[in-house]
Design a protein around this motif. Structure first.
Motif, mmCIF file in Angstrom:
data_model
loop_
_atom_site.group_PDB
_atom_site.id
_atom_site.type_symbol
_atom_site.label_atom_id
_atom_site.label_comp_id
_atom_site.label_asym_id
_atom_site.label_seq_id
_atom_site.Cartn_x
_atom_site.Cartn_y
_atom_site.Cartn_z
ATOM 1 N N GLN A 81 -7.128 2.312 -6.294
ATOM 2 C CA GLN A 81 -7.185 3.548 -5.528
ATOM 3 C C GLN A 81 -8.386 3.427 -4.593
ATOM 4 N N GLU A 120 -10.025 5.256 -2.200
ATOM 5 C CA GLU A 120 -11.109 6.225 -2.003
ATOM 6 C C GLU A 120 -12.064 6.249 -3.190
ATOM 7 N N PRO A 122 0.638 5.015 1.015
ATOM 8 C CA PRO A 122 -0.229 5.983 1.688
ATOM 9 C C PRO A 122 -0.261 7.345 1.011
ATOM 10 N N ALA A 123 0.778 7.683 0.246
ATOM 11 C CA ALA A 123 0.814 8.989 -0.412
ATOM 12 C C ALA A 123 -0.292 9.134 -1.447
ATOM 13 N N THR A 124 -0.688 8.009 -2.056
ATOM 14 C CA THR A 124 -1.722 8.054 -3.082
ATOM 15 C C THR A 124 -2.960 7.241 -2.700
ATOM 16 N N ASP A 125 -2.965 6.669 -1.483
ATOM 17 C CA ASP A 125 -4.081 5.845 -1.008
ATOM 18 C C ASP A 125 -4.369 4.709 -1.993
ATOM 19 N N THR A 126 -3.277 4.056 -2.429
ATOM 20 C CA THR A 126 -3.384 3.035 -3.467
ATOM 21 C C THR A 126 -2.831 1.704 -2.991
ATOM 22 N N GLY A 158 -5.166 1.632 3.889
ATOM 23 C CA GLY A 158 -5.969 2.714 4.446
ATOM 24 C C GLY A 158 -5.109 3.817 5.011
ATOM 25 N N ARG A 159 -5.697 5.002 5.102
ATOM 26 C CA ARG A 159 -4.953 6.189 5.541
ATOM 27 C C ARG A 159 -4.361 6.031 6.932
ATOM 28 N N ALA A 160 -4.980 5.168 7.764
ATOM 29 C CA ALA A 160 -4.482 4.928 9.124
ATOM 30 C C ALA A 160 -3.856 3.543 9.276
ATOM 31 N N PHE A 189 2.723 1.487 8.017
ATOM 32 C CA PHE A 189 3.056 1.599 6.605
ATOM 33 C C PHE A 189 4.416 0.966 6.319
ATOM 34 N N TYR A 208 0.847 -1.194 0.000
ATOM 35 C CA TYR A 208 0.000 0.000 0.000
ATOM 36 C C TYR A 208 0.879 1.238 0.000
#
Length: 294
Positions: free
Chosen positions: A46, A48, A27-31, A248-250, A288, A25
């Motif tokens: 992606q 989101e 995190p910079a691109t949520d991918t 995920g972002r978290a 991450f 994953y």
């Protein structure tokens, strides 16, 4: 025996892959990224927006590591390649071994920025593979005589590495230098996984040091303490689960890949989700992946 917790997650991608593997994953691109090794494809999702893309590869790719916002490192049967994220352009970075019957398999970046990567025979011949440490373009063989290398992951402080030879089915632990990722001792077995069905496959280590392992052949993700004690088992609706990744972002969600390789038509009918990619659907304190350091 650890009680199996029923699946509470969802199908993240319903495209069935022969050998879904190597998820990670960015995190910079949520991918989220993962491979179909035998399908020679890199999958991109992606989170989101739900935008999905599939990138054909000229080799058997198995591991991806972020280098920076514009570049990725990919491990394959032809060596290590730098991939330009926007264009997909590939350039050879380093070779692993000159054995045309082998391919890359499991791998992960150590907190120091170095890579542990593994190889195995394409036909899973016994003892043909190895584990390697990659520091820039310097490749060091760590352990040889490996049949199906898997489960590479590291403690949050970078002082411990975990791995397995799935054919042996022992979860192994070794002390490593947190500054380099190189072993400083001898590996020891912390869990003998031959007492229950299935095999230790890909793993990832969370922020609390727990090891989340995909149990190939059992349709499950097992959770271990650093001493090898199994503390949980979560069901996954595909028998051949292969590898997890925090997303995920978290970093609080878990993606799990699976495979339909070596399954007959009847077996696939009985296992309709085989090869799909899942979200486990349980709260997780993940972290991450480090970037690979050139």
């Amino acid at each position: 025996m650890t009680e199996t917790i029923p699946f509470a997650g969802s199908v993240l991608c319903d495209e069935a892959l022969m050998l879904g593997e190597g998820p990670t994953y960015d995190p910079a691109t949520d991918t989220a990224w993962w491979f179909d090794i035998k399908g020679q494809a890199l999958h991109e999702l992606q989170l989101e927006t739900g935008r999905k893309a599939v990138h054909a590869l000229p080799f058997l790719g198995s591991v991806l590591a972020v280098i920076d916002p514009t570049r990725q490192l990919i491990a394959s049967d032809q060596g290590l390649f730098i991939r330009e994220t926007a264009s997909g352009r590939l350039s050879l970075f380093a070779t692993l071994e000159a054995i045309p019957t082998n391919r890359s398999n499991d791998g992960r970046v150590h907190p120091s920025g170095c890579l542990w990567i593994s190889t195995m025979a394409r036909d899973e011949s016994a003892g043909a593979g190895a584990f390697y440490h990659v520091d820039g373009t310097t490749v060091t063989r760590l352990y040889s005589g490996i049949s199906i290398p898997n489960s590479i992951c590291f403690s949050p402080d970078g002082t411990t590495a975990y791995f397995t030879d799935t054919a042996v089915n022992h979860l192994m632990r070794v002390s490593v230098d947190p500054a380099t990722g190189l072993p400083t001792g001898d590996p020891v077995a912390i869990s003998d996984e031959n007492t229950t069905p299935g095999w230790v496959d890909g793993s990832v280590c969370d922020a609390d040091g727990l090891i989340w392992n995909a149990r190939y052949g059992s349709g499950a993700v097992d959770v271990y303490k650093p001493d090898g004690a199994k503390v949980a088992r979560y069901a996954v609706p595909a028998t051949q689960t292969t590898c997890p990744a925090f997303i995920g972002r978290a970093a609080d969600r878990l993606l799990v890949t699976s495979a339909f390789q070596n399954m007959s038509n009847a077996a696939r009918t009985a296992d309709p989700n085989a090869g799909k990619t899942f979200e486990l659907g349980v709260p997780i304190r993940g972290r991450f992946e480090p970037a690979f350091r050139l």
